[in-house]
Design a protein around this motif. Structure first.
Motif, PDB file in Angstrom:
ATOM      1  N   LYS A 105       0.829  -1.209   0.000  1.00  0.00           N
ATOM      2  CA  LYS A 105       0.000   0.000   0.000  1.00  0.00           C
ATOM      3  C   LYS A 105       0.860   1.254   0.000  1.00  0.00           C
ATOM      4  O   LYS A 105       0.531   2.255  -0.643  1.00  0.00           O
ATOM      5  CB  LYS A 105      -0.929  -0.014   1.210  1.00  0.00           C
ATOM      6  N   VAL A 109       0.852   4.347  -2.682  1.00  0.00           N
ATOM      7  CA  VAL A 109       0.717   5.759  -2.293  1.00  0.00           C
ATOM      8  C   VAL A 109       1.805   6.588  -2.967  1.00  0.00           C
ATOM      9  O   VAL A 109       1.553   7.700  -3.461  1.00  0.00           O
ATOM     10  CB  VAL A 109       0.777   5.914  -0.768  1.00  0.00           C
ATOM     11  N   GLY A 156      -6.732   9.425   2.006  1.00  0.00           N
ATOM     12  CA  GLY A 156      -5.364   8.951   1.835  1.00  0.00           C
ATOM     13  C   GLY A 156      -4.375  10.053   1.561  1.00  0.00           C
ATOM     14  O   GLY A 156      -3.172   9.800   1.485  1.00  0.00           O
ATOM     15  N   LEU A 318      -4.256   5.455  -3.710  1.00  0.00           N
ATOM     16  CA  LEU A 318      -4.228   5.973  -2.343  1.00  0.00           C
ATOM     17  C   LEU A 318      -4.983   5.051  -1.393  1.00  0.00           C
ATOM     18  O   LEU A 318      -4.625   4.934  -0.212  1.00  0.00           O
ATOM     19  CB  LEU A 318      -4.846   7.376  -2.304  1.00  0.00           C
TER      20      LEU A 318
END
Length: 414
Positions: A105, A109, A156, A318
């Protein structure tokens, strides 16, 4: 019988001298202007041809200038479109990388940061202006910014990001005359160039019993359609489908509502020019609202822009949503790339046609110039020879006249 008098010699000589000087003056004027025809009465038929040839050459030169201007603008537009294509290719690479599930993750991002910068560059290209400060992708509304950007809070991200991109131009095309009654239609609409999907609209309002109560006019994708009193929904659908607009209409088999779908990736552009046909059918909110953001809130609309696909990719990254990235998001990005390639090909075709017209008009201009020269230009060699002969005769006439002035009536009475 002529009467002999003291003034006879002087009158005759003066008349002949003036007549001869007129001829000499005509030749001098022809040599000075390099033109054979000084006045229409010199050669009426040739003068008529000359006027038409000169008018035709003026139009040909205008057509050539128009085509040259078009090629310059198309070259600039194509440059921004090619750069946008490179951006979308990079966006697709990031989407494919983010969809395989190997990145964490945190990696997604970080990749979202690059996608967001690519989105900004894409919007910058879409809002590009030419050397005159005119928007390249705003249709004929060239003095406005093609796309407006709205920032918002995105899950995010700690800072506001681009959330919505709305089109601020129009869908009108520029008709450039490149030959006699021949036009090149140049489409500068950004909501076609930077669009991803076929847009669809489902009204859901039962239109089976609708009937026009008065004459009205609607516009679909810039094409005006006349609605006559008494037309029903099937007549309306037939007129839309036959209008030449890149939109097809149909009746929903379940709800009996009017459905509209574009035939290629572009944004629906619907409005009531006069009357309330679309308003009554639940297509648009009211005739006063400006398209394309005048669609009825109860209608179901699908199909987004190229910016929407990039924003969706960024938001999915995100959120760490691998499944969305590899599904619909990647599909819309592919559609964006395909549409942009198609638009670049269309621009290249228009550029090629304009270039061919420049070459042909240039050759035609040379041919017409030759016709003008044939009809109106002076044979310089003949004119110089004539002038020398007229000058020689003029000098001889003056010499003879000087001797004649000493004569009087008594010379004839001897």
């Amino acid at each position: 019988m002529r009467r002999i008098s003291t003034n006879m010699n002087n009158n005759d000589v003066q008349y002949r001298l003036r007549n001869h000087e007129s001829k000499l003056n005509t030749v001098n004027n022809q040599l000075g202007s390099q033109r054979r025809i000084q006045q229409l009465r010199d050669d009426p038929i040739a003068a008529g041809h000359l006027v038409r040839y000169q008018s035709f050459k003026g139009r040909i030169d205008t057509f050539e200038t128009n085509a040259q201007t078009v090629t310059e603008k198309l070259t600039v537009r194509e440059g921004y479109m090619n750069d946008s294509l490179q951006i979308m290719q990079r966006v697709r690479e990031l989407a494919v990388a983010g969809a395989n599930g190997t990145f964490t993750k945190e990696d997604l991002v970080n990749m979202a940061s690059e996608v967001d910068e690519l989105l900004k560059q894409l919007i910058q290209n879409a809002n590009a202006v030419d050397q005159d400060g005119n928007s390249l992708f705003a249709g004929t509304n060239t003095k406005s910014t093609a796309f407006d950007v709205e920032l918002g809070n995105v899950a995010g991200s700690a800072v506001p990001l681009i959330e919505t991109v709305t089109y601020n131009g129009n869908v009108d095309t520029n008709r450039i005359e490149i030959d006699e009654n021949q036009y090149l239609n140049v489409d500068n609409s950004g909501n076609r160039t930077f669009w991803a999907e076929h847009q669809q609209l489902f009204t859901g309002r039962d239109a089976s019993g609708w009937q026009a109560d008065r004459d009205s006019v609607i516009a679909v994708d810039g094409h005006q359609i006349e609605i006559k009193r008494g037309d029903n929904v099937y007549s309306l659908i037939s007129k839309i489908n036959d209008s030449g607009a890149a939109v097809k209409a149909s009746i929903d088999p379940v709800s009996n509502g009017l459905n509209l779908i574009t035939t290629d990736p572009r944004q629906l552009w619907l409005e009531d020019i006069s009357g309330t046909t679309f308003t009554d059918l639940g297509v648009i909110s009211s005739p006063e609202q400006r398209p394309p953001y005048n669609l009825n809130n109860d209608a179901v609309v699908s199909g987004g822009s190229m910016f929407d696909s990039v924003i969706a990719l960024r938001d999915a990254m995100l959120a760490g949503d691998h499944e969305s990235i590899g599904g619909r998001v990647l599909g819309t990005i592919d559609q964006s790339v395909d549409n942009l390639v198609t638009r670049i090909a269309e621009a290249g075709s228009e550029h090629e046609r304009a270039t061919l017209n420049i070459a042909r008009n240039s050759q035609t201009s040379l041919n017409v110039t030759q016709m003008i020269s044939t009809e109106g230009d002076l044979d310089f060699t003949k004119a110089v020879t004539d002038m020398r002969m007229l000058d020689y005769v003029h000098q001889a006439t003056l010499s003879v006249a000087g001797k004649l002035y000493s004569s009087s009536l008594l010379n004839y009475m001897r």
